[in-house]
Scaffold this motif. Sequence first.
Motif, PDB file in Angstrom:
ATOM      1  N   PHE A  84     -20.000   9.696 -14.961  1.00 23.67           N
ATOM      2  CA  PHE A  84     -21.124  10.351 -14.281  1.00 23.67           C
ATOM      3  C   PHE A  84     -20.981  10.166 -12.778  1.00 23.67           C
ATOM      4  O   PHE A  84     -20.916   9.038 -12.278  1.00 23.67           O
ATOM      5  N   VAL A  85     -20.895  11.279 -12.060  1.00 22.26           N
ATOM      6  CA  VAL A  85     -20.844  11.262 -10.600  1.00 22.26           C
ATOM      7  C   VAL A  85     -22.260  11.438 -10.095  1.00 22.26           C
ATOM      8  O   VAL A  85     -22.875  12.490 -10.280  1.00 22.26           O
ATOM      9  N   ASN A  86     -22.790  10.403  -9.474  1.00 24.38           N
ATOM     10  CA  ASN A  86     -24.195  10.380  -9.083  1.00 24.38           C
ATOM     11  C   ASN A  86     -24.372  11.005  -7.697  1.00 24.38           C
ATOM     12  O   ASN A  86     -24.100  10.386  -6.683  1.00 24.38           O
ATOM     13  N   GLY A  87     -24.838  12.256  -7.679  1.00 28.56           N
ATOM     14  CA  GLY A  87     -25.048  12.953  -6.421  1.00 28.56           C
ATOM     15  C   GLY A  87     -26.467  12.904  -5.918  1.00 28.56           C
ATOM     16  O   GLY A  87     -26.813  13.589  -4.952  1.00 28.56           O
ATOM     17  N   THR A 106     -26.711  -1.297 -17.579  1.00 26.04           N
ATOM     18  CA  THR A 106     -25.718  -0.250 -17.781  1.00 26.04           C
ATOM     19  C   THR A 106     -25.971   0.922 -16.848  1.00 26.04           C
ATOM     20  O   THR A 106     -25.042   1.485 -16.268  1.00 26.04           O
ATOM     21  N   LEU A 107     -27.245   1.288 -16.687  1.00 31.40           N
ATOM     22  CA  LEU A 107     -27.573   2.390 -15.789  1.00 31.40           C
ATOM     23  C   LEU A 107     -27.204   2.064 -14.350  1.00 31.40           C
ATOM     24  O   LEU A 107     -26.732   2.919 -13.602  1.00 31.40           O
ATOM     25  N   GLN A 108     -27.406   0.818 -13.956  1.00 30.72           N
ATOM     26  CA  GLN A 108     -27.005   0.401 -12.618  1.00 30.72           C
ATOM     27  C   GLN A 108     -25.501   0.541 -12.453  1.00 30.72           C
ATOM     28  O   GLN A 108     -25.015   0.977 -11.408  1.00 30.72           O
ATOM     29  N   ALA A 109     -24.759   0.173 -13.484  1.00 28.65           N
ATOM     30  CA  ALA A 109     -23.309   0.300 -13.430  1.00 28.65           C
ATOM     31  C   ALA A 109     -22.893   1.764 -13.318  1.00 28.65           C
ATOM     32  O   ALA A 109     -21.959   2.113 -12.580  1.00 28.65           O
ATOM     33  N   ILE A 110     -23.597   2.626 -14.042  1.00 31.35           N
ATOM     34  CA  ILE A 110     -23.301   4.057 -13.982  1.00 31.35           C
ATOM     35  C   ILE A 110     -23.599   4.591 -12.587  1.00 31.35           C
ATOM     36  O   ILE A 110     -22.831   5.388 -12.025  1.00 31.35           O
ATOM     37  N   ASN A 111     -24.727   4.154 -12.004  1.00 28.15           N
ATOM     38  CA  ASN A 111     -25.095   4.576 -10.647  1.00 28.15           C
ATOM     39  C   ASN A 111     -23.998   4.278  -9.648  1.00 28.15           C
ATOM     40  O   ASN A 111     -23.646   5.101  -8.790  1.00 28.15           O
ATOM     41  N   SER A 113     -20.792   3.490 -10.158  1.00 35.28           N
ATOM     42  CA  SER A 113     -19.388   3.743 -10.487  1.00 35.28           C
ATOM     43  C   SER A 113     -18.798   4.892  -9.671  1.00 35.28           C
ATOM     44  O   SER A 113     -17.669   4.808  -9.192  1.00 35.28           O
ATOM     45  N   HIS A 114     -19.566   5.972  -9.511  1.00 36.22           N
ATOM     46  CA  HIS A 114     -19.066   7.129  -8.764  1.00 36.22           C
ATOM     47  C   HIS A 114     -20.181   7.727  -7.909  1.00 36.22           C
ATOM     48  O   HIS A 114     -20.631   8.849  -8.143  1.00 36.22           O
ATOM     49  N   PRO A 115     -20.646   7.018  -6.880  1.00 33.81           N
ATOM     50  CA  PRO A 115     -21.703   7.560  -6.017  1.00 33.81           C
ATOM     51  C   PRO A 115     -21.154   8.673  -5.132  1.00 33.81           C
ATOM     52  O   PRO A 115     -19.984   8.675  -4.750  1.00 33.81           O
ATOM     53  N   PHE A 116     -22.017   9.631  -4.827  1.00 36.89           N
ATOM     54  CA  PHE A 116     -21.607  10.767  -3.994  1.00 36.89           C
ATOM     55  C   PHE A 116     -22.798  11.244  -3.178  1.00 36.89           C
ATOM     56  O   PHE A 116     -23.925  11.272  -3.663  1.00 36.89           O
ATOM     57  N   SER A 117     -22.550  11.627  -1.941  1.00 34.56           N
ATOM     58  CA  SER A 117     -23.612  12.099  -1.067  1.00 34.56           C
ATOM     59  C   SER A 117     -23.234  13.450  -0.466  1.00 34.56           C
ATOM     60  O   SER A 117     -22.068  13.694  -0.132  1.00 34.56           O
ATOM     61  N   LEU A 118     -24.228  14.322  -0.330  1.00 30.56           N
ATOM     62  CA  LEU A 118     -24.026  15.627   0.300  1.00 30.56           C
ATOM     63  C   LEU A 118     -24.267  15.577   1.808  1.00 30.56           C
ATOM     64  O   LEU A 118     -24.456  16.605   2.441  1.00 30.56           O
ATOM     65  N   ASP A 119     -24.233  14.384   2.366  1.00 32.40           N
ATOM     66  CA  ASP A 119     -24.450  14.200   3.796  1.00 32.40           C
ATOM     67  C   ASP A 119     -23.376  14.943   4.590  1.00 32.40           C
ATOM     68  O   ASP A 119     -22.178  14.717   4.407  1.00 32.40           O
TER      69      ASP A 119
END
Length: 278
Positions: A84-87, A106-111, A113-119
């Motif tokens: 999951f890529v967290n945008g 687990t949800l924190q780990a998912i958050n 793992s692949h953070p992404f920003s549209l900045d």
Amino acid sequence: MSFPELAGLFTWCSPTLPTGFVLITDVLEADGSFLLQHFITAYTKSGNHTTLVGLENGFSHYFGIGRKLGINLMTAYTSGKLAFVNGLASPYDWTDEVSMEGANATLQAINQSHPFSLDTRPSSTGEPTNPLKKLYSIVEKIVLSQSEEKPVCVIIDNLNYLANSVEESQLLNFLQYCNTLVTSRKSGGCFVGLIHADAEEDSTLVKSLKYKVDLVMQINGFPSGYLEDLDGELTFRTNIRRRVPVTRKNYRDPPVLHYRVADNGVKFHQVHKPTLKN
């Protein structure tokens, strides 16, 4: 007719796994995001890998839907079958939405793992920032880490957010790169994007995409605005030159479907058009 039966409508693809570049379009009065679950379900249940880029909804949203459909996306994540890529913008205040023992960790780990920003703010050197380069790098790394012997699926849940952040030409190039990354693999795969087609500022983008994809799954409401026991209409448009062999001159798109979204799934009904008599 149910989700698993949808793929069977397309005689040019696997009877169980959708393939190619798929565009889902919807409108304000008929939300098409439920179709994303069709692709997540197909790949997850078959033991293949799915990468879900969440720009509109967080992981807990998809986890909740999957749980109702009998699919545990948390298990898929921990077994390496789902990324999951967290945008979504931080702080991630949705991590406590699912109340189950051990879920938050687990949800924190998912958050994370692949953070992404549209900045898109300029970098420290003053150069303009293109967030698509970062996003492609993340997706590419995930896809290339998977075995070539199995197909993969990459899903972006809202292309409008990307369209509002970069130039249209940049987005079209990015989507083409992603499609090539996924579908050129030895075992192929499926690249899926959802766009809200009634956003006036994205109308030219929608038209351009329809000529670049293999399949358009178009969700619309009804002209009357409401039909009892039905939520909307699903139509299909196949790019014949891209997907259907030249020898199959008599190919026809699947029939128009009416649908009803329920808590535990979606029911589709084929629309039977009356036959004109002489």
